[in-house]
Design a protein around this motif. Structure first.
Motif, PDB file in Angstrom:
ATOM      1  N   ARG A   1       0.808  -1.215   0.000  1.00 49.67           N
ATOM      2  CA  ARG A   1       0.000   0.000   0.000  1.00 49.67           C
ATOM      3  C   ARG A   1       0.843   1.268   0.000  1.00 49.67           C
ATOM      4  NH1 ARG A   1      -2.878   0.953   4.621  1.00 49.67           N
ATOM      5  NH2 ARG A   1      -3.928   2.648   3.528  1.00 49.67           N
ATOM      6  N   ARG A   2       1.916   1.289   0.794  1.00 53.60           N
ATOM      7  CA  ARG A   2       2.665   2.521   1.027  1.00 53.60           C
ATOM      8  C   ARG A   2       3.974   2.611   0.251  1.00 53.60           C
ATOM      9  NH1 ARG A   2       1.120   4.915   5.920  1.00 53.60           N
ATOM     10  NH2 ARG A   2      -1.106   4.551   6.220  1.00 53.60           N
ATOM     11  N   ILE A   3       4.344   1.533  -0.445  1.00 51.14           N
ATOM     12  CA  ILE A   3       5.604   1.567  -1.198  1.00 51.14           C
ATOM     13  C   ILE A   3       5.356   1.279  -2.678  1.00 51.14           C
ATOM     14  CG2 ILE A   3       7.876   0.478  -1.489  1.00 51.14           C
ATOM     15  CD1 ILE A   3       7.977   0.143   1.542  1.00 51.14           C
ATOM     16  N   VAL A   4       4.747   0.144  -2.965  1.00 50.69           N
ATOM     17  CA  VAL A   4       4.546  -0.239  -4.371  1.00 50.69           C
ATOM     18  C   VAL A   4       3.469   0.616  -5.031  1.00 50.69           C
ATOM     19  CG1 VAL A   4       3.923  -2.100  -5.936  1.00 50.69           C
ATOM     20  CG2 VAL A   4       5.342  -2.582  -3.925  1.00 50.69           C
TER      21      VAL A   4
ATOM     22  N   PHE B   1      10.819   1.030 -14.573  1.00 48.07           N
ATOM     23  CA  PHE B   1      11.941   0.148 -14.259  1.00 48.07           C
ATOM     24  C   PHE B   1      12.618   0.588 -12.962  1.00 48.07           C
ATOM     25  CE2 PHE B   1      16.569  -0.537 -14.479  1.00 48.07           C
ATOM     26  CZ  PHE B   1      16.584  -1.931 -14.460  1.00 48.07           C
ATOM     27  N   LYS B   2      12.900   1.893 -12.849  1.00 46.96           N
ATOM     28  CA  LYS B   2      13.538   2.392 -11.627  1.00 46.96           C
ATOM     29  C   LYS B   2      12.628   2.230 -10.419  1.00 46.96           C
ATOM     30  CE  LYS B   2      16.710   5.783 -13.626  1.00 46.96           C
ATOM     31  NZ  LYS B   2      17.041   7.223 -13.759  1.00 46.96           N
ATOM     32  N   LYS B   3      11.320   2.477 -10.637  1.00 47.88           N
ATOM     33  CA  LYS B   3      10.367   2.338  -9.538  1.00 47.88           C
ATOM     34  C   LYS B   3      10.370   0.917  -8.993  1.00 47.88           C
ATOM     35  CE  LYS B   3       5.464   2.307  -8.446  1.00 47.88           C
ATOM     36  NZ  LYS B   3       5.702   2.616  -7.024  1.00 47.88           N
ATOM     37  N   LEU B   4      10.254  -0.079  -9.877  1.00 45.55           N
ATOM     38  CA  LEU B   4      10.219  -1.466  -9.431  1.00 45.55           C
ATOM     39  C   LEU B   4      11.549  -1.879  -8.808  1.00 45.55           C
ATOM     40  CD1 LEU B   4       8.209  -3.137 -12.335  1.00 45.55           C
ATOM     41  CD2 LEU B   4       7.430  -2.620 -10.011  1.00 45.55           C
TER      42      LEU B   4
ATOM     43  N   GLY C   1      13.036  -2.026  -0.653  1.00 42.08           N
ATOM     44  CA  GLY C   1      11.902  -1.357  -0.037  1.00 42.08           C
ATOM     45  C   GLY C   1      11.956   0.157  -0.098  1.00 42.08           C
ATOM     46  N   TYR C   2      12.634   0.704  -1.116  1.00 42.80           N
ATOM     47  CA  TYR C   2      12.693   2.152  -1.290  1.00 42.80           C
ATOM     48  C   TYR C   2      11.504   2.632  -2.108  1.00 42.80           C
ATOM     49  CZ  TYR C   2      17.599   1.575   0.066  1.00 42.80           C
ATOM     50  OH  TYR C   2      18.745   1.250   0.744  1.00 42.80           O
ATOM     51  N   LEU C   3      11.073   3.856  -1.841  1.00 40.65           N
ATOM     52  CA  LEU C   3      10.108   4.509  -2.717  1.00 40.65           C
ATOM     53  C   LEU C   3      10.801   4.934  -4.005  1.00 40.65           C
ATOM     54  CD1 LEU C   3       8.339   6.908  -0.184  1.00 40.65           C
ATOM     55  CD2 LEU C   3       7.416   4.771  -1.095  1.00 40.65           C
ATOM     56  N   ALA C   4      10.007   5.045  -5.060  1.00 36.35           N
ATOM     57  CA  ALA C   4      10.550   5.614  -6.295  1.00 36.35           C
ATOM     58  C   ALA C   4      11.060   7.034  -6.034  1.00 36.35           C
ATOM     59  CB  ALA C   4       9.485   5.614  -7.382  1.00 36.35           C
ATOM     60  N   ASP C   5      10.321   7.774  -5.194  1.00 35.82           N
ATOM     61  CA  ASP C   5      10.765   9.134  -4.843  1.00 35.82           C
ATOM     62  C   ASP C   5      12.131   9.121  -4.172  1.00 35.82           C
ATOM     63  OD1 ASP C   5       8.615  10.440  -5.902  1.00 35.82           O
ATOM     64  OD2 ASP C   5       7.607  10.820  -4.002  1.00 35.82           O
TER      65      ASP C   5
ATOM     66  N   TYR D   1      17.467  10.740  -3.442  1.00 36.01           N
ATOM     67  CA  TYR D   1      18.828  10.400  -3.016  1.00 36.01           C
ATOM     68  C   TYR D   1      19.771  10.189  -4.199  1.00 36.01           C
ATOM     69  CZ  TYR D   1      16.332   9.188   1.340  1.00 36.01           C
ATOM     70  OH  TYR D   1      15.539   9.186   2.468  1.00 36.01           O
ATOM     71  N   ASP D   2      19.251  10.330  -5.409  1.00 38.23           N
ATOM     72  CA  ASP D   2      20.044  10.226  -6.639  1.00 38.23           C
ATOM     73  C   ASP D   2      20.808   8.900  -6.701  1.00 38.23           C
ATOM     74  OD1 ASP D   2      21.144  10.835  -9.081  1.00 38.23           O
ATOM     75  OD2 ASP D   2      22.659  12.222  -8.288  1.00 38.23           O
ATOM     76  N   PHE D   3      20.055   7.805  -6.670  1.00 39.39           N
ATOM     77  CA  PHE D   3      20.674   6.483  -6.709  1.00 39.39           C
ATOM     78  C   PHE D   3      21.291   6.149  -8.070  1.00 39.39           C
ATOM     79  CE2 PHE D   3      17.897   4.669  -3.042  1.00 39.39           C
ATOM     80  CZ  PHE D   3      18.749   5.253  -2.125  1.00 39.39           C
ATOM     81  N   ASP D   4      21.081   7.009  -9.052  1.00 37.22           N
ATOM     82  CA  ASP D   4      21.806   6.835 -10.316  1.00 37.22           C
ATOM     83  C   ASP D   4      23.301   7.107 -10.106  1.00 37.22           C
ATOM     84  OD1 ASP D   4      19.587   6.123 -11.831  1.00 37.22           O
ATOM     85  OD2 ASP D   4      19.083   8.218 -12.254  1.00 37.22           O
ATOM     86  N   HIS D   5      23.610   7.891  -9.069  1.00 37.44           N
ATOM     87  CA  HIS D   5      25.004   8.250  -8.817  1.00 37.44           C
ATOM     88  C   HIS D   5      25.463   7.905  -7.404  1.00 37.44           C
ATOM     89  CE1 HIS D   5      23.609  11.048 -12.041  1.00 37.44           C
ATOM     90  NE2 HIS D   5      24.739  10.653 -12.591  1.00 37.44           N
TER      91      HIS D   5
END
Length: 348
Positions: free
Chosen positions: A20-23, A34-37, A44-48, A53-57
């Motif tokens: 409910r609160r993440i997916v 793709f990034k969201k999933l 268990g991270y949010l897409a936000d 946090y810029d997980f691309d870098h």
């Protein structure tokens, strides 16, 4: 058997929360599916959070996730329920500190006060006329959800600074259930100077140090509302968050959970945020630590504090805190909060 059943119920609640609160939660940042999933399933991270946090870098293994936060809600068991309900928390805390007075309660359709077991909606309107400004809020929800400021000034009614008729106020009172009507705390001039359209609270986190077993102020931020968040200042609603230097009480630049912008000045008032000093900071820390010691059974408390001319007032006390407002300034999985979570078996 009872403990096993409790464990199973906790696991079930976390499973439901994950979906409910993440997916299925609504995101503020634009993010590919793709990034969201990848964010949701792999940690268990949010897409936000991926975008914020810029997980691309940046390495996501340096950060605590949304699901980690949900698991941390159980650290204060079996006493966590005491602060999760705003009425119960107020009744406990008012012994030690100023809290907003509760003027009316609506519970399962019944209106009452602490002085009178049954009142009607006209009585509530009269309370509003007498007090001029009150907040209506759910007694069991957080993140500023369902909060409005009701005002009566010069024979006119307002909801969140929008002029309305008395019938509109009545609709709010009648249509909603399970709420409290409470005092509006007048904030110190330093907070008014930054932005005077919202009550701007400090979130000050106390925890029991895992090395010394003594309480300490772990982290603090100044939350600041904007024209988009009136009447609240919550970061989850798009408000601004400035880090408070624990030693000096000086504010950093402000950031937002809905974008990556940096604000040295308030976007609406133009007032300086960066380098503003919270008045009487050492006394604030001392007072909050004394409150934490009054509740030695709570190992982690996130206090929502307003500084007034007379001292601090506690708007809310929470048994957990969203990790986003902490990690805007860097990941905590391998830092003090992560170590605290590991000690309490929230994460491995």
């Amino acid at each position: 058997m009872f403990e096993f059943a409790k464990l199973c119920l906790k696991k079930l609640k976390l499973f439901v929360l994950f979906w409910r609160r993440i997916v299925f939660v609504r995101n503020n940042f634009k993010c590919s599916i793709f990034k969201k999933l990848k964010a949701n399933i792999c940690g268990g991270y949010l897409a936000d959070q991926w975008m914020l946090y810029d997980f691309d870098h940046n390495d996501k293994h340096e950060y605590l996730s949304e699901f980690d936060w949900y698991r941390s809600r159980y650290i204060n068991e079996p006493f966590d329920f005491l602060l999760n309900n705003k009425i119960a928390a107020t009744e406990i805390l008012k012994q030690y500190v100023r809290v907003p007075e509760i003027f009316a309660i609506k519970n399962k359709g019944i209106l009452s006060t602490f002085e009178k077991e049954v009142i009607d909606y006209k009585d509530v309107i009269e309370i509003l006329k007498r007090e001029k400004s009150l907040f209506i809020k759910p007694y069991g929800a957080g993140k500023g959800t369902g909060v409005n400021r009701l005002k009566h000034l010069e024979d006119a009614f307002y909801i969140d600074d929008k002029r309305v008729d008395e019938s509109d106020i009545m609709h709010v009172l009648v249509d909603r259930d399970n709420w409290i009507l409470c005092e509006t705390i007048v904030q110190h001039s330093y907070a008014d100077h930054i932005y005077d359209k919202t009550v701007n609270t400090m979130r000050i986190i106390t925890l029991r140090d895992i090395s010394t077993n003594e309480f300490k102020v772990f982290f603090a931020v100044q939350r600041i509302g904007t024209s988009e968040t009136i009447p609240v200042d919550n970061g989850s609603r798009g408000g601004l968050v400035a880090n408070i230097d624990i030693d000096t009480g000086v504010l950093s630049e402000a950031r937002c959970l809905h974008n990556r912008n940096v604000y040295e000045n308030h976007p609406d008032s133009g007032a300086a945020i960066k380098n503003t000093k919270v008045p009487e900071w050492n006394k604030i820390k001392s007072d909050v630590l004394e409150l934490a010691r009054r509740m030695p059974y709570m190992y982690f408390i996130a206090w929502d504090i307003v500084l007034t001319k007379e001292g601090i007032a506690v708007i809310e006390a929470n048994t957990s805190s969203g990790v986003n407002i902490i990690q805007l300034w860097g990941g905590q999985r391998n830092d003090e909060l992560g170590d605290f979570y590991r000690h309490h078996k929230v994460i491995k």
